[in-house]
Enzyme design. Structure first.
Site, PDB file in Angstrom:
ATOM      1  N   ARG A 298      18.187 -11.210 -25.537  1.00 49.91           N
ATOM      2  CA  ARG A 298      19.376 -10.458 -25.951  1.00 49.91           C
ATOM      3  C   ARG A 298      18.667  -8.832 -25.980  1.00 49.91           C
ATOM      4  NH1 ARG A 298      22.407 -14.162 -30.300  1.00 49.91           N
ATOM      5  NH2 ARG A 298      23.875 -15.057 -29.047  1.00 49.91           N
TER       6      ARG A 298
ATOM      7  N   GLY B 291      30.399 -17.660 -27.024  1.00 51.75           N
ATOM      8  CA  GLY B 291      32.108 -17.724 -27.229  1.00 51.75           C
ATOM      9  C   GLY B 291      32.763 -16.673 -26.629  1.00 51.75           C
TER      10      GLY B 291
ATOM     11  N   LYS C 165      33.016 -32.988 -25.172  1.00 55.39           N
ATOM     12  CA  LYS C 165      34.165 -33.177 -25.645  1.00 55.39           C
ATOM     13  C   LYS C 165      35.403 -32.503 -24.884  1.00 55.39           C
ATOM     14  CE  LYS C 165      33.499 -34.703 -30.293  1.00 55.39           C
ATOM     15  NZ  LYS C 165      33.699 -34.648 -31.682  1.00 55.39           N
TER      16      LYS C 165
ATOM     17  N   GLY D  53      25.795 -21.764 -23.555  1.00 55.08           N
ATOM     18  CA  GLY D  53      24.546 -22.067 -24.096  1.00 55.08           C
ATOM     19  C   GLY D  53      23.849 -23.092 -23.425  1.00 55.08           C
TER      20      GLY D  53
END
Length: 399
Positions: A38, A380, A199, A357
């Site tokens: 980052r 996100g 999922k 990720g």
């Protein structure tokens, strides 16, 4: 995508005060940063502004202090790591606004860099308080957002500030927005999307958005088992959300209606236990999975067919692995398809954008992350963009 201003639109910044929102939420162990990705991503923006003579003030959050000062979450913990990446000294400023900061600005010379304390030490940050943002904007000349990874949050330092000062996208933000526009905004067609992961429930909104946007939807990971079950396949002991089969049927109907082909595996790697290189490992047709077996990867024939699909496409968006890639040999399908995508990208026939990720880890594992057109490290924010949501931090730059 609407236009946004970049550093190219800045005039002379000599001696001007730049508030630069960056992501310095670095992973730590024993007081040391363990991954500098980052910090490296925002270095070009920071150095460009400093080299042009601006006084650069870095705004960032660190951890979740919930509006309270917490010495274990002071940004001073990452100061040394960031100085190492930039190869510059940084002045740490223990406030975010007010007289202490004003005094620090007077001390800084043009080209110097200051790091303000963790934005989340103040409750006004996460509540997107305009008065708090005004206090931060005081005696600054312009605002730069270079933190796409925080752009899905409407916080004072990502959203409100952009309305109070002339606002620009930093180089990392600019690259991200241009890549995303090429992937789903104004892509070259046909477009393929690979969506994997454990999922369906975590990716429902993504799938519902993509079926109207892409021509090929490739489903992998544990999610594929739920799709197979919805098609009447007995998936044995596999991870499967049987309660979501009606939702999955609706997604497949929507795909049919919009001319999107959903690709599910027809051969799979199965085993009776989830372990590295299990003795029970075998490849079989999806209709031959035994009651005590679980599907852990896409099979070789299906991967070959998916590679052929990618060869007909011009754009690829990838989020999530095809199998349980952390445990060999269930990384086989992900690695094979990632290498195909990388080769097509290198030869210039495919624009490939990946994010999330697990995806970044899988592409690094396959050794091809550098060969994709763009790999987003924003988890996100990337997922919300794939869901078709408006990201407040991006929208504020377009205003």
């Amino acid at each position: 995508m609407a236009d946004f201003k970049t550093l190219d639109d800045l005039g002379d910044v000599q001696g001007k005060v730049a508030l630069v929102r960056v992501d310095l939420n670095l992973p730590m162990a024993d007081g040391l940063a363990t991954d500098l990705t980052r910090a490296r991503a925002v270095a070009p923006t920071i150095l460009e502004l400093a080299d042009k003579g601006a006084k650069v003030l870095l705004l960032a959050h660190f951890g979740r202090p919930k509006g309270q000062r917490n010495s274990t979450m002071s940004l001073s913990w990452v100061q040394g790591a960031v100085e190492g990446v930039l190869d510059r000294e940084i002045m740490f400023i223990p406030e975010i606004a007010g007289p202490v900061r004003a005094q620090a600005i007077d001390i800084l010379r043009p080209g110097d860099i200051g790091m303000l304390e963790n934005t989340r030490f103040w409750p006004g940050e996460e509540s997107n308080d305009v008065e708090f943002a005004r206090a931060i904007a005081a005696n600054a000349d312009f605002y730069v957002n270079d933190a796409f990874s925080a752009a899905h949050r409407a916080h004072a330092s990502t959203e409100a500030l952009a309305h109070l000062l002339p606002a620009y996208a930093g180089r990392s933000m600019q690259k991200e927005l241009e890549a995303l526009d090429a992937a789903l905004g104004k892509p070259q067609t046909p477009v393929a999307a690979v969506v994997g992961g454990a999922k369906v429930s975590t990716k429902l909104a993504v799938l519902e958005h993509l079926v109207g946007k892409v021509q090929h939807l490739i489903i992998g990971g544990g999610m594929a088992n739920t799709f197979l079950a919805a098609r009447g396949v007995d998936v044995g002991k596999s991870l499967c959300e049987h309660e979501l089969t009606s939702k999955v049927e609706a997604i497949m109907d929507a795909a049919d209606a919009s001319g999107c082909t959903v690709h599910l595996p027809y051969d799979v790697a199965v085993a009776t236990e989830f372990a590295a290189n299990p003795a029970s490992l075998r490849i079989c047709n999806v209709h031959e999975v035994a009651a005590d077996e679980m599907i852990l990867d896409v099979g070789p024939q299906a991967v070959e067919a998916l590679a052929d699909v990618l060869k007909t496409c011009r754009t690829l968006v990838w989020n999530g692995p095809l199998g349980a890639f952390e445990t060999p040999p269930f990384d086989t399908a992900t690695v094979a398809l990632a290498r195909t995508a990388a080769a097509l990208t290198k030869e210039g026939s495919l624009v490939s954008v990946a994010g999330g990720g697990d995806t970044v880890a899988a592409l690094n594992h396959a050794g091809v992350a550098d060969d994709f057109t763009y790999v987003s490290t924003a988890g996100g924010a990337f997922l919300e963009w794939m869901e078709g949501k408006t990201l407040p931090g991006v929208a504020a730059l377009m205003a």
